[in-house]
Structures are given as structure tokens and as C-alpha cells.
Design an enzyme around this catalytic site. Structure first.
Site, PDB file in Angstrom:
ATOM      1  CB  THR A   2     -35.978 -45.616 -86.950  1.00 42.83           C
ATOM      2  OG1 THR A   2     -37.236 -45.805 -88.244  1.00 42.83           O
ATOM      3  CG2 THR A   2     -35.942 -46.392 -85.753  1.00 42.83           C
ATOM      4  CE  LYS A  31     -40.142 -47.334 -87.315  1.00 43.03           C
ATOM      5  NZ  LYS A  31     -40.447 -47.981 -88.595  1.00 43.03           N
ATOM      6  CE  LYS A  68     -30.690 -46.960 -88.620  1.00 46.54           C
ATOM      7  NZ  LYS A  68     -32.342 -46.042 -88.087  1.00 46.54           N
TER       8      LYS A  68
END
Lengths: 295, 295
Positions: B94, B170, B239
Site C-alpha cells: 500500500t 486501495k 501511514k
């Protein structure tokens, strides 16, 4: 013995619910402010009453499905509560917990009981008996209205004896619904500004990890720009979001997302979108990002 | 001819994915900074390489599943890209769309191609080949890695030739996930402050209009106060939320909910909850309302 029941409120939800009560074999008496809405029911045997207090039978069951707290409290005046007497008021509108507690006190003075039974589902779910129903109130009363709810929905979840509890759950659910629309809208705006059509992104999400009715149905609305035809209009859902905001504030529970939702719907009204659907919340994130999703 | 493949990164997601590649019959070479993680794979025939550039085969396929953008860009230096040559880098971490575009440019200088293939699903979904995979990148390369993805997930959704597109999806999905946790937490806090246990409210919602994996699984986490054991730790999801915030800002797409989410996770870190699960986002709304959901 024939089962008798009274239905007050023949709006987008109340009308199909009344039709299901007729279909289930109830002798149905109805009242609605706009008389024309009752025509179809009357042609199939329902009785149209001239006032709510005339519509109810003493000791009987009355179902109410009205627009808001004010309409419900205005309906349940002394004349109405006296007329119902020791009957049961099945209160199915989306109102505050406090309003149903007040309603309960009013009926109690005349021996009546209130069962709260707000529903989840749009008009098409009401028509096909696919509503999910949350209940709360006195156990003896709930036992007596069980077959009524069976005629209206696909499942009942009970939240105990406090008549306000089911409405807290209903408000929580409508908040989750509007929050899901806002989240899908923000994600869609971000995706489109980065070259990914919202249809492609939402189709993956709503067929995998978010494959549940709310995301599938409202996601489809966002994909198809199905904003202007109201099944659940903006003034109605804004009323609910204000109830959430008020309930949260009164109980000291900060809910940052609900403030965003109220502002989105206020903006929709400021832009003249009273008649748009609750899905039109999504236009807020799109327009803030410089996107036009209106057809 | 035996199928060969290289896997870089044996973390909570990478390790079960590598096991599935072995199980699917691939001759597997692995690299991981922490060598011990590879022990189980090596005992079943995998080869542990001393460095990423030694691990890859020229013209072969390398799968990477690393912690963040910095780790991926640091992995893909000139030595690594030269070693892979005209092979394919299947980039499953990711990371931002921009990072995969940069990665693509680096490999292109040595004749290599990048396919972005970020996944949806927690470690248990990786272990049981239940991942949902988003792909983007050159069509010829995607055709060559199809069987690799079939060994890792239950379904693939393609988003075209722009190698960054799958990562946009995503990020959108992880944003929807965290937004759903926050919404459930706010609704739960409001419910509990009004006498309705969060378990009762969430059980109705997640078995009716929100009966999809994200609400069911994270809702269960909130009900059971399952916050402290990290399957998807707070630093990792923070994150991702920062990537969403950055991507949204760079493309001029205001996303008010993502700002709430970042602040919630920062508060969790400020309270020393680095090792907690992403579900612990929910503690923010609870604690702000004076509730303690920690076991």
C-alpha cells in the site's frame, strides 16, 4: 374474530405499510391529513376516518408513521389518548427517544401503552415487507403487537423496556447511513481527481468488502448520479441528523462526523435541493472538489 | 518448466502470501530484512537470498510487499532494477500512486515493467487466499502475472494501464474502512450515553443493512473491545491515512473525514498505542464521550 387496526400517516412509508396490513387481513381504519392518499386503500376496503381520535378504537391498536417529532406530539393530544384508552400506540416514526418517552407518559394517563418500532428500509422495502424493525417498550404490549410487525417487516430486534431505546438505535443507524454516503463521496471525489472513475472504484468496493445494502444501494445512486428523485428527501434526513446532533449533545457524546453531515445537507438546501434524495449528500464532496456529478 | 518467482517482504501480509506461492508450486526465492521470518519457508524448500538484487532473476517476476513508500523506493535502486532487467515487478504494497509511477520509470530504464496490485484483506484473508486484489499497469505484463494473483486472492479488479490507478483505489478503500470504524464508534458512544449497549446496536446493524465484512469484522472488534492485538497496526493505517490526505490535497479534493481519522490515530499514538490495532481508532470517540471501552 376479525383483527382491527388503525394507521395514522400515509406518506411514502406509511402507505405501503398500510397496504401490507390490509393484505395481512386486518380490518383497517386510516387517517391522513391529505385525504387523497387514502383512495387506493379505501377502494380495497379500508375505512377513512375524519380525525385521528375518530380513527382509533378504545383499547385497540394504532400505528403511527408521521414526518417528525412535532407531528407525532401534535397527533397525540388528550382527545386522541382518551379515545385510545387502554390500547397500544405503535410508534414507528423516526423521532427522538425523548419524544417517545413523552408520548408514553401521555398515553399512560389514560391507561394506554406505547411501543416504539422505528424501521430501517426505503419505501420499496416497506412495500415488499423487507423492513428491519427495532422495538422497545413494555413487554406485555410488545407481545400483543408482534403479529402486526410480522406483517410489515422481515425481522425485529428488541432493545428492552425503555420506550426510547429503539429510537436511539434508529438514529444511530441513520447516522451510519449518511456517514457511509459521505465517506463514499469523499473517496469518489479523491479517486476521480486522480484518474479513477467513481464507478470503477465503488463497483469493486461494493462487490467485495462493502457488499451490504447501504453501500450497494447508495453507491449505485452515486455511480448513476441518481440524486434528484427523492425516496428519502433531504429535509427528512436532515431532521434525523439534527436529532442525532441534539441527542449526542444532550448526552455529552461528541460526534464530529454528524456535524459534517448536517453542514452537507444544509448546503444542499441552500442550493435549492429540498426535493433531492438523501444520496445527494454526495454532491457536497464532489462540488467542493470542483466536480459536477449532476446529470 | 518449473515456475520461478521471488518474494520481497515477509511481514504479516507477505509471509502468508509467500506460503501460498509455495503451495501453488512456485520455485520461491525470498528476501526479508529480518532473516528469521523466512525459516518456515526455507524448511519447505524456499531459497533465502542475501539481498534483493541477488533474490531476483533477470527477466523474471518479483513480488514486493513492504511497509511503506520509502521501503519500496529504497528497495528498487539501480542494482535491483538492473538485476530484474526486462522482468516484471508486481508491486503489492500500500503505497501512493506516485510511488508506483516512480517505480515504473526506474524499471523502464532497464526494460522492466511494473504492475500495481495492492490487496484488501487482513493477514487471515491472505493466509486463506481470500484477498481482493486491485491491479493496474501495462496489459502485457498483467497477462503474465495473472496466475500469480490467482494463487494469492479470490478475485482481481483491474483499473487500466496507469500503474498508479490501483493504488488510488486501495487508498480509497482503506479510507472507507477507517471511516466506517469512526462512524460505528461515534454511533456506539451516542447509543451508550443514551442507555443502549453498543453490542446490541451494532449487532442489529451488522446483521441487517451493514452485513458486509468491514462492518461485521470491525464491529465485532468494537463490541469485544478487541483493540490491543494488532493485525493491522496503528502506525501502518496512519501511514495510509496520511497518503490519502496527501493524495487528496495534491489533487485538490477536500476530504473532511480523513482529517478526523488522522487526528484520531495521532491521539492513539500520543497515548502510547503504537502496538494497537487499527480498530482502536474507536477508542477516540468513546474516550471523548467519557466512556472506557478498554478491557
Amino acid at each position: 374474530m376479525e383483527k382491527s387496526i388503525t394507521m395514522i400517516g400515509l406518506g411514502k412509508m406509511g402507505l405501503p405499510m398500510a397496504e401490507n396490513l390490509l393484505a395481512a387481513g386486518y380490518a383497517l381504519t386510516v387517517f391522513n391529513r391529505t385525504v387523497e392518499k387514502a383512495a387506493g386503500l379505501v377502494s380495497r376496503g379500508a375505512v377513512l376516518a375524519e380525525s385521528p381520535s375518530v380513527a382509533v378504537a378504545t383499547g385497540g391498536i394504532v400505528v403511527s408513521m408521521v414526518a417528525d417529532d412535532r407531528a407525532l406530539l401534535s397527533l397525540a393530544d388528550d382527545t386522541f389518548c382518551l379515545a385510545l384508552g387502554a390500547g397500544i400506540h405503535l410508534s414507528m416514526s423516526t423521532v427522538s427517544a425523548e419524544t417517545n418517552r413523552t408520548l408514553s407518559e401521555r398515553h399512560a394517563r389514560f391507561g394506554g401503552q406505547v411501543v416504539a418500532a422505528p424501521v430501517f428500509g426505503r419505501p420499496e422495502a416497506a412495500a415488499t415487507r423487507k423492513l428491519w424493525i427495532a422495538t422497545s417498550g413494555p413487554g406485555t404490549a410488545k407481545a400483543q403487537i408482534k403479529s402486526v410487525l410480522d406483517a410489515l417487516g422481515q425481522g425485529v430486534f428488541d432493545f428492552g423496556e425503555d420506550v426510547g431505546a429503539a429510537n436511539v438505535v434508529k438514529l444511530a443507524g441513520n447516522f451510519l447511513l449518511a456517514a457511509a454516503i459521505e465517506a463514499m463521496a469523499e473517496a469518489s471525489a479523491m479517486a476521480e481527481k486522480n484518474g479513477v472513475p467513481r464507478a470503477a472504484m465503488l463497483q469493486m468496493m461494493t462487490s467485495t468488502i462493502f457488499n451490504c445494502p447501504i453501500y450497494v444501494n447508495y453507491g449505485r445512486g452515486i455511480i448513476q448520479s441518481d440524486f434528484t428523485e427523492a425516496k428519502f428527501s433531504i429535509p427528512l434526513i436532515l431532521k434525523d441528523m439534527h436529532l442525532v446532533q441534539h441527542t449526542a449533545a444532550a448526552s455529552r457524546a461528541p460526534m464530529p462526523i454528524v456535524n459534517i453531515l448536517c453542514d452537507r445537507y444544509l448546503t444542499a438546501l441552500a442550493k435549492g435541493r429540498e426535493a433531492y434524495d438523501s444520496t445527494a449528500l454526495a454532491l457536497g464532496a464532489a462540488e467542493d472538489a470542483g466536480l459536477n456529478w449532476l446529470k
